[in-house]
Motif scaffolding. Structure first.
Motif, short mmCIF file in Angstrom:
data_model
loop_
_atom_site.label_atom_id
_atom_site.label_comp_id
_atom_site.label_asym_id
_atom_site.label_seq_id
_atom_site.Cartn_x
_atom_site.Cartn_y
_atom_site.Cartn_z
N LEU B 194 0.84 -1.20 0.00
CA LEU B 194 0.00 0.00 0.00
C LEU B 194 0.87 1.24 0.00
CD1 LEU B 194 -0.50 1.33 3.15
CD2 LEU B 194 -1.98 -0.59 3.30
N ASN B 195 0.42 2.24 -0.69
CA ASN B 195 1.27 3.43 -0.88
C ASN B 195 1.13 4.41 0.29
OD1 ASN B 195 -1.20 4.65 -1.43
ND2 ASN B 195 -0.48 5.76 -3.24
N VAL B 196 1.94 5.45 0.21
CA VAL B 196 2.03 6.41 1.30
C VAL B 196 0.69 7.09 1.56
CG1 VAL B 196 3.00 8.66 1.91
CG2 VAL B 196 4.49 6.88 1.05
N ALA B 197 0.01 7.44 0.47
CA ALA B 197 -1.27 8.14 0.60
C ALA B 197 -2.25 7.32 1.41
CB ALA B 197 -1.83 8.44 -0.78
N LEU B 198 -2.29 6.06 1.12
CA LEU B 198 -3.23 5.18 1.81
C LEU B 198 -2.85 5.03 3.28
CD1 LEU B 198 -5.67 3.95 0.59
CD2 LEU B 198 -4.44 1.83 0.24
#
Lengths: 131, 642
Positions: B194-198
């Protein structure tokens, strides 16, 4: 035949014929010479061309308005010594006030009565009441 | 001879031995030649292998001097073979490489085989990445005498790996800087990535399953689309997540994992703001009392509920329709379209009005503005309008009310004037008689008294008129209907009119007999008097007046014709309105309040009849009125019953 008591005439400026004739008859009966017209400008012309002591002026005239005639008489040095009695309709308190302020000697409320007309004219011209 | 024979035998034996030895030697020579050949053969094969090997071969001695390189090795580093032979190993690397090489050589000296990657320097200075497998060479005494290495050029591979890594880094950087949330979920609902935004939105995954992570649930969400992805293709939807109290657009795509399995790539876009805006738009649009619509390519593309309401159609009906069709009447379509275009071009700034006809056949008036917008990438027109039907009606009523007021004040001033004239006469002449009775001539006195009398008559007339008008308007007029001999009524009216205006000719055209008619005699007499008096008033001395009566069908028609000045065409109906009088200049000296004809109309219509006028300017006018004849009192004139 009524005797001519005065030299100077009384000018009636009134467009309603019946009222004018009435006023003229009263003047006649009182012994004043009468000049009459239904038009304001004509009235001013008559005033200039004749010896007029008093003007009976209806405030509501066709053409040149009554107040304008009054104004003209009182501001023109040739005419300013002429007394003016104005005829007004009954609902016209402001008119009466205004006329007096403009230099009218007196006002009479229509319908005209022979007695009040007679009294006013004699008072102003002869300094007395009903003759 | 024993001695020589012995010597000869010796010699022969020796010879034989020598021959044997030579044969042996020859044989062994052959053998060694064979061996040599075999050796040569294997040597050749070996050389071939070395020469053509894909890998480089490099041998160094104990002093690290190159003893042998195969062509491939030399080519790998951009040298000729003889350029390299004799050169120290260290000439082919940079300082950093030197350190590493020295270390490795130390290991090799100790007999440790070395397998590692190493960076050499190409002749042109570029880097050559290699993978090498080096073994120490020992002599017969197990003494270290050098190294033999197999060298593979992995520059290309390295370049590809670097490119791949760069790409991966780029991808990761994109994923990490994306505002949208990105995650990868596997079949077991684990979050593979999962990416940073999430992470910023939902926190660190901590090994939780997706349903735990996103929704705090202990089990798979029953609405979960992840399962569907594995079966089919991309799924797109909107969802409100309770955990963050936000609305997202969720797009799930299947992704092939390197090991051949399928993963789900999920992208979450926060559309909370957009949703709010949509919500607001919907609320405004649905509840707006203003009709809002979008027209593109001459058809409705969007109509809010108010538009539907005004036009009386459903949204579906409208979306297929052409707006111009609703304009009523059809002839106005071009005009309205012109105004719209004018406004769109910026020439006409004010809202324009027009009428539409809705599904129920009702005509509604609207006030509209239009403006150009972009809709779905192309030009379209946004229109807004207000239904001003009721407003216009109120405006009209107000106008009528004001007109009525004006009329009333006109009436009042005219009446006031009309009242004052006789009052002035009465006051004037009575006071004159009082003040100058003795001075006045007899004839004058009589005249004055007559005037007073006439004036009171005039006043009475006026008051009666006003009262009649009031009663008619208030609907309080009481008609006293009786069977009336109408012919007699007409004759009497004409006779008395002649008394009032002696010398005037009034011709009567009446039938021999006419059945009695149920009317209020006084009132119809009033009408006749008025019409005849008007005829007298508005025509000259010599002009004739004709009064006619006849039965026309179930009605009695009476007419009064004069040869007067006539009535202008556009006024033929207006004469019956209150306050109507022909301009003073046409009728100098003729007074009157103007109520007469209005009262006549009121009276005639109260009887259920009609009144009208026909006229020609300069020639004359004829006034007609009709009254219904009732069959009940079939009593003829002259008193004879039917």
């Amino acid at each position: 035949m009524e005797k001519r008591r005065e030299e100077k005439a009384v000018l009636v400026i009134e467009d309603e014929i019946s009222v004018r004739y009435f006023a003229a008859r009263v003047l006649e009966l009182e012994g004043y010479p009468v000049l009459q017209t239904g038009d304001g400008d004509e009235g001013l012309r008559l005033a200039r061309e004749n010896e007029v002591a008093l003007v009976l002026l209806d405030l509501r005239l066709p053409g040149r308005d009554g107040f304008s005639v009054l104004q003209e008489i009182k501001s023109d040095p040739e005419l300013s010594s002429i007394h003016v009695i104005v005829f007004t309709a009954s609902a016209g308190l402001s008119q009466q006030e205004k006329a007096l302020q403009m230099g009218a000697a007196d006002y009479l409320v229509k319908p005209l009565s022979a007695s009040s007309l007679r009294e006013a004219i004699n008072r102003i011209l002869r300094g007395k009441g009903a003759g | 001879m024993r001695g020589i024979a012995r010597t000869k035998k010796h010699l022969n034996d020796e010879l034989t031995r020598m021959r044997q030895r030579i044969a042996e030697l020859e044989a062994s020579e052959v053998r060694s030649r064979q061996v040599e050949e075999a050796l040569l053969e294997s040597q050749r094969k070996y050389r071939q292998f070395i020469e053509n090997a894909r890998e480089g071969l490099w041998a160094i001695d104990a002093e690290a001097r190159t003893t042998f390189v195969n062509p491939r090795m030399a080519e790998m580093l951009g040298y000729a073979v003889d350029e390299m032979v004799g050169e120290k190993l260290f000439s082919f690397m940079d300082d950093h490489g030197l350190e590493i090489a020295a270390r490795n050589l130390a290991h090799l000296r100790q007999g440790i085989r070395e397998q590692h990657e190493f960076e050499f320097l190409h002749k042109d200075g570029s880097r050559v990445y290699t993978s090498l497998d080096a073994s120490p060479i020992t002599n017969g005494n197990d003494e270290y005498v050098g190294v033999l290495a197999f060298v593979e050029d992995i520059t290309e591979r390295r370049r590809m790996e670097d490119a791949l890594r760069r790409e991966r880094d780029n991808l990761l950087r994109i994923l990490e800087t994306m505002v949208d949330g990105v995650c990868i979920i596997n079949r077991q609902y684990d979050i593979a990535y999962l990416n940073v935004a999430l992470e910023a939105e939902f926190g660190s995954p901590q090994g939780r399953k997706c349903y735990q992570y996103f929704h705090d649930r202990t089990d798979v969400c029953h609405w979960c689309k992840v399962g569907a992805i594995f079966a089919g293709g991309t799924v797109r939807g909107e969802a409100h997540y309770l955990k963050t109290q936000k609305t997202y657009e969720v797009v799930d795509t299947p992704l092939r994992s390197p090991d051949g399995g399928i993963l789900v790539l999920e992208i979450l876009r926060d559309i909370t703001e957009r949703k709010k805006a949509e919500e607001l738009f919907k609320t405004l649009s649905s509840n707006s009392p203003v009709g809002i619509y979008i027209v593109q390519d001459g058809k409705f593309r969007y109509v809010n509920p108010q538009v539907q309401k005004v036009l009386g159609c459903s949204e579906n009906e409208l979306l297929a329709a052409e707006p111009l069709n609703y304009i009523f009447p059809a002839e106005d379509r071009d005009v309205v379209r012109g105004k719209a275009l004018s406004m769109l071009r910026g020439k006409h700034g004010y809202p324009y009005e027009y009428e539409v006809i809705n599904k129920n056949g009702e005509v509604r008036r609207v006030m509209e503005t239009v403006t150009t917008i972009q809709y779905e990438g192309r030009r379209a027109t946004l229109g807004t309008f207000m239904d001003i039907t009721e407003y216009k009606q109120m405006e009209k009523k107000l106008f009528e009310y004001e007109e009525l007021n004006k009329l009333k004040s006109n009436l009042l001033s005219t009446v006031s004037h009309e009242l004052r004239t006789p009052l002035a006469i009465i006051k004037g002449y009575s006071t004159m008689l009082l003040n100058y009775y003795l001075k006045l001539r007899d004839e004058e006195k009589r005249r004055h008294l007559q005037s007073i009398d006439k004036a009171t008559d005039r006043l009475t007339e006026l008051v009666d008129c006003l009262l009649d008008m009031s009663r008619l308007e208030a609907g309080l007029l009481n008609l006293i209907k009786e069977p009336t001999p109408i012919l007699k009524l007409i004759k009497e009216s004409a006779a008395e009119a002649k008394l009032r205006a002696p010398g005037r000719e009034i011709e009567l055209k009446l039938p021999e007999r006419l059945s009695k008619i149920n009317i209020d005699a006084r009132r119809i007499r009033q009408v006749l008097d008025n019409l005849i008096d008007n005829a007298i008033k508005y025509s000259g001395e010599g002009a004739g007046i004709v009064v006619e009566a006849q039965q026309v069908g179930p009605e009695l028609q009476v007419s009064v014709a004069d040869q007067g000045i006539g009535i202008p065409g556009e006024d033929l109906e207006k004469v019956f309105e209150r306050m109507y009088r022909i301009e003073q200049r046409l009728t100098p000296g003729i007074g009157g309040v103007g109520l007469g004809l209005a009262i006549c109309k009121g009276l005639v219509e109260a009887h259920g009849g009609r009144i009208w006028v026909e006229s020609e300017m300069g020639k004359g006018s004829t006034f007609y009125f009709v009254l219904p004849m009732q069959s009940e009192a079939k009593v003829y004139e002259h008193g004879k019953k039917a």
